[in-house]
Design an enzyme around this catalytic site. Sequence first.
Site, PDB file in Angstrom:
ATOM      1  N   ASP A   1       0.834  -1.252  -0.051  1.00  0.00           N
ATOM      2  CA  ASP A   1       0.158  -0.050   0.232  1.00  0.00           C
ATOM      3  C   ASP A   1       0.909   1.245   0.059  1.00  0.00           C
ATOM      4  O   ASP A   1       0.641   2.226  -0.759  1.00  0.00           O
ATOM      5  CB  ASP A   1      -0.966  -0.023   1.292  1.00  0.00           C
ATOM      6  CG  ASP A   1      -1.798  -1.271   1.023  1.00  0.00           C
ATOM      7  OD1 ASP A   1      -2.351  -1.355   2.051  1.00  0.00           O
ATOM      8  OD2 ASP A   1      -2.064  -1.648   0.014  1.00  0.00           O
TER       9      ASP A   1
ATOM     10  N   SER B   1     -16.234 -24.723 -27.877  1.00  0.00           N
ATOM     11  CA  SER B   1     -16.944 -25.462 -26.750  1.00  0.00           C
ATOM     12  C   SER B   1     -16.507 -26.877 -26.717  1.00  0.00           C
ATOM     13  O   SER B   1     -15.822 -27.519 -27.766  1.00  0.00           O
ATOM     14  CB  SER B   1     -18.282 -25.590 -26.918  1.00  0.00           C
ATOM     15  OG  SER B   1     -18.826 -26.045 -28.193  1.00  0.00           O
ATOM     16  N   LEU B   2     -16.646 -27.660 -25.865  1.00  0.00           N
ATOM     17  CA  LEU B   2     -16.439 -29.246 -25.775  1.00  0.00           C
ATOM     18  C   LEU B   2     -17.291 -30.032 -25.909  1.00  0.00           C
ATOM     19  O   LEU B   2     -18.337 -29.841 -25.117  1.00  0.00           O
ATOM     20  CB  LEU B   2     -15.524 -29.108 -24.116  1.00  0.00           C
ATOM     21  CG  LEU B   2     -14.179 -28.685 -24.154  1.00  0.00           C
ATOM     22  CD1 LEU B   2     -13.676 -28.870 -22.659  1.00  0.00           C
ATOM     23  CD2 LEU B   2     -13.039 -28.847 -24.932  1.00  0.00           C
TER      24      LEU B   2
ATOM     25  N   GLU C   1      -6.961 -31.695 -17.100  1.00  0.00           N
ATOM     26  CA  GLU C   1      -7.156 -30.445 -16.182  1.00  0.00           C
ATOM     27  C   GLU C   1      -8.151 -30.120 -15.646  1.00  0.00           C
ATOM     28  O   GLU C   1      -9.250 -30.768 -16.090  1.00  0.00           O
ATOM     29  CB  GLU C   1      -6.824 -29.401 -17.068  1.00  0.00           C
ATOM     30  CG  GLU C   1      -5.555 -29.292 -17.800  1.00  0.00           C
ATOM     31  CD  GLU C   1      -5.415 -28.007 -18.783  1.00  0.00           C
ATOM     32  OE1 GLU C   1      -6.059 -28.365 -20.057  1.00  0.00           O
ATOM     33  OE2 GLU C   1      -5.385 -26.946 -18.700  1.00  0.00           O
TER      34      GLU C   1
ATOM     35  N   LYS D   1     -11.748 -28.860 -14.611  1.00  0.00           N
ATOM     36  CA  LYS D   1     -12.814 -27.754 -15.531  1.00  0.00           C
ATOM     37  C   LYS D   1     -13.454 -27.027 -14.646  1.00  0.00           C
ATOM     38  O   LYS D   1     -14.038 -27.262 -13.754  1.00  0.00           O
ATOM     39  CB  LYS D   1     -13.883 -28.698 -16.192  1.00  0.00           C
ATOM     40  CG  LYS D   1     -14.662 -28.091 -17.077  1.00  0.00           C
ATOM     41  CD  LYS D   1     -15.380 -28.925 -18.012  1.00  0.00           C
ATOM     42  CE  LYS D   1     -16.482 -28.102 -18.891  1.00  0.00           C
ATOM     43  NZ  LYS D   1     -17.376 -26.974 -18.217  1.00  0.00           N
TER      44      LYS D   1
ATOM     45  N   ARG E   1     -17.031 -15.048 -23.618  1.00  0.00           N
ATOM     46  CA  ARG E   1     -17.014 -16.166 -24.772  1.00  0.00           C
ATOM     47  C   ARG E   1     -18.008 -15.628 -25.612  1.00  0.00           C
ATOM     48  O   ARG E   1     -17.945 -15.800 -27.011  1.00  0.00           O
ATOM     49  CB  ARG E   1     -16.878 -17.555 -24.203  1.00  0.00           C
ATOM     50  CG  ARG E   1     -17.156 -18.612 -25.142  1.00  0.00           C
ATOM     51  CD  ARG E   1     -17.309 -19.940 -24.765  1.00  0.00           C
ATOM     52  NE  ARG E   1     -17.304 -20.949 -25.755  1.00  0.00           N
ATOM     53  CZ  ARG E   1     -18.703 -21.265 -26.583  1.00  0.00           C
ATOM     54  NH1 ARG E   1     -19.721 -20.232 -26.159  1.00  0.00           N
ATOM     55  NH2 ARG E   1     -18.822 -21.947 -27.416  1.00  0.00           N
TER      56      ARG E   1
ATOM     57  N   LYS F   1     -18.030 -34.682 -17.262  1.00  0.00           N
ATOM     58  CA  LYS F   1     -18.657 -33.993 -16.207  1.00  0.00           C
ATOM     59  C   LYS F   1     -19.081 -34.686 -15.096  1.00  0.00           C
ATOM     60  O   LYS F   1     -19.476 -35.796 -15.164  1.00  0.00           O
ATOM     61  CB  LYS F   1     -20.118 -33.433 -17.027  1.00  0.00           C
ATOM     62  CG  LYS F   1     -20.146 -32.892 -18.246  1.00  0.00           C
ATOM     63  CD  LYS F   1     -19.874 -31.324 -18.275  1.00  0.00           C
ATOM     64  CE  LYS F   1     -20.837 -30.628 -17.563  1.00  0.00           C
ATOM     65  NZ  LYS F   1     -20.447 -28.923 -17.666  1.00  0.00           N
TER      66      LYS F   1
HETATM   67  N1  LIG Z   1      -8.286 -26.318 -18.649  1.00  0.00           N
HETATM   68  C1  LIG Z   1      -8.873 -26.133 -19.593  1.00  0.00           C
HETATM   69  O1  LIG Z   1      -8.955 -26.553 -20.769  1.00  0.00           O
HETATM   70  C2  LIG Z   1     -10.399 -25.904 -18.954  1.00  0.00           C
HETATM   71  C3  LIG Z   1     -10.787 -25.557 -17.727  1.00  0.00           C
HETATM   72  N2  LIG Z   1     -11.888 -25.167 -17.396  1.00  0.00           N
HETATM   73  C4  LIG Z   1     -12.928 -24.857 -18.359  1.00  0.00           C
HETATM   74  N3  LIG Z   1     -14.174 -24.410 -17.998  1.00  0.00           N
HETATM   75  C5  LIG Z   1     -12.725 -25.102 -19.509  1.00  0.00           C
HETATM   76  C6  LIG Z   1     -13.569 -24.728 -20.710  1.00  0.00           C
HETATM   77  C7  LIG Z   1     -13.209 -25.267 -21.903  1.00  0.00           C
HETATM   78 BR1  LIG Z   1     -14.061 -24.799 -23.557  1.00  0.00          BR
HETATM   79  S1  LIG Z   1     -11.392 -25.695 -21.852  1.00  0.00           S
HETATM   80  C8  LIG Z   1     -11.430 -25.569 -20.024  1.00  0.00           C
END
Ligand SMILES: NC(=O)c1cnc(N)c2cc(Br)sc12
Length: 318
Positions: free
Chosen positions: A38, A83-84, A113, A115, A136, A310
């Site tokens: 600060d 999108s996936l 990774e 999500k 997006r 998911k």
């Molecule tokens: N690590 C990733 O690629 C990743 C992580 N979190 C998400 N909500 C998404 C969405 C897409 Br589309 S890729 C991705």
Amino acid sequence: MDFEQAKTRVQELHELLNQYNYDYHVLDQPSVPDAEYDQRLHELIKLEQEYPELLVAHSPTQRVGGQILDAFEKVEHRTPMLSLGNAFNEEDLRDFDRRVRQAVGDRFSYVCELKIDGLAISLRYENGYFVQGATRGDGTIGEDITANLKTIRSIPLHISDEHTLEVRGEAYMPKKSFEKLNKVKEENGEMLFANPRNAAAGSLRQLDPKIAAKRSLDIFLYAMADAGKTGVRSHSEGLDLLDQLGFKTNQNRRKCATIEEVLAYVEEWSAKRPDLAYEIDGIVIKVDSFDQQDELGTTAKSPRWAIAYKFPAEEVVT
Ligand SMILES: NC(=O)c1cnc(N)c2cc(Br)sc12
């Protein structure tokens, strides 16, 4: 202090404050007490007031913008945001693995990774400066929320990389910030947010950046548009480059050589999910090599080289 001395000191303070900010918000390892940060920030504010020609848009003092917007401008993404496709069980994941093997054979690896359950965004850097941030939207057209994204401390306003870069990621609200926000809303008799994702989206769509700045939002970056242009040859190398450039990526990623290792990662993080500081709604699995991603290609909607597993919807106890 004369102008030249002030100019030198302003540059020093930019570097100091950016480093302190990076240590605190990206590494989660504060390097100085808040009071020190600060004090330095206040010193920079005073110098910018005394020498306005030294005030630049990427200064650490410029994170929270002034004016309240009437609306958000539309932004066209130069590279569409993907999108996936979804997988809901082990069989779906094994089917995905079979399709990948049919196309590229057995010599490849996946990157797994978490999500992040937030709001997909894109950050644009020109000559190393953060110049625009957008939602997006429908993947092609998003909304310009640059002023609100500038308030997220883990987003660097300047990076060492001189060329133009588009970085994609997920903005989110940590669970603790969500609980605190809803507690205040409840005390004020206001409508509560249903979940951290809605709270993050609602916060980033505030027309007043001062409100967004108070919402303790954060971000994980996970891809570069046209990553190949930077010379990296795989998704994992791209993530390592994002780390080197000072971006916040999720460190729980893992390279997997087989679908069995992917299933083990899914199992592990399904169990660890409640202990995370942020919500996740699944696992993203990508073929790592860009050459093999190109071999697999993309359908009209989503890549053939990636899938999102998911987690089953949680039982809502009423
Ligand atoms: N690590 C990733 O690629 C990743 C992580 N979190 C998400 N909500 C998404 C969405 C897409 Br589309 S890729 C991705």
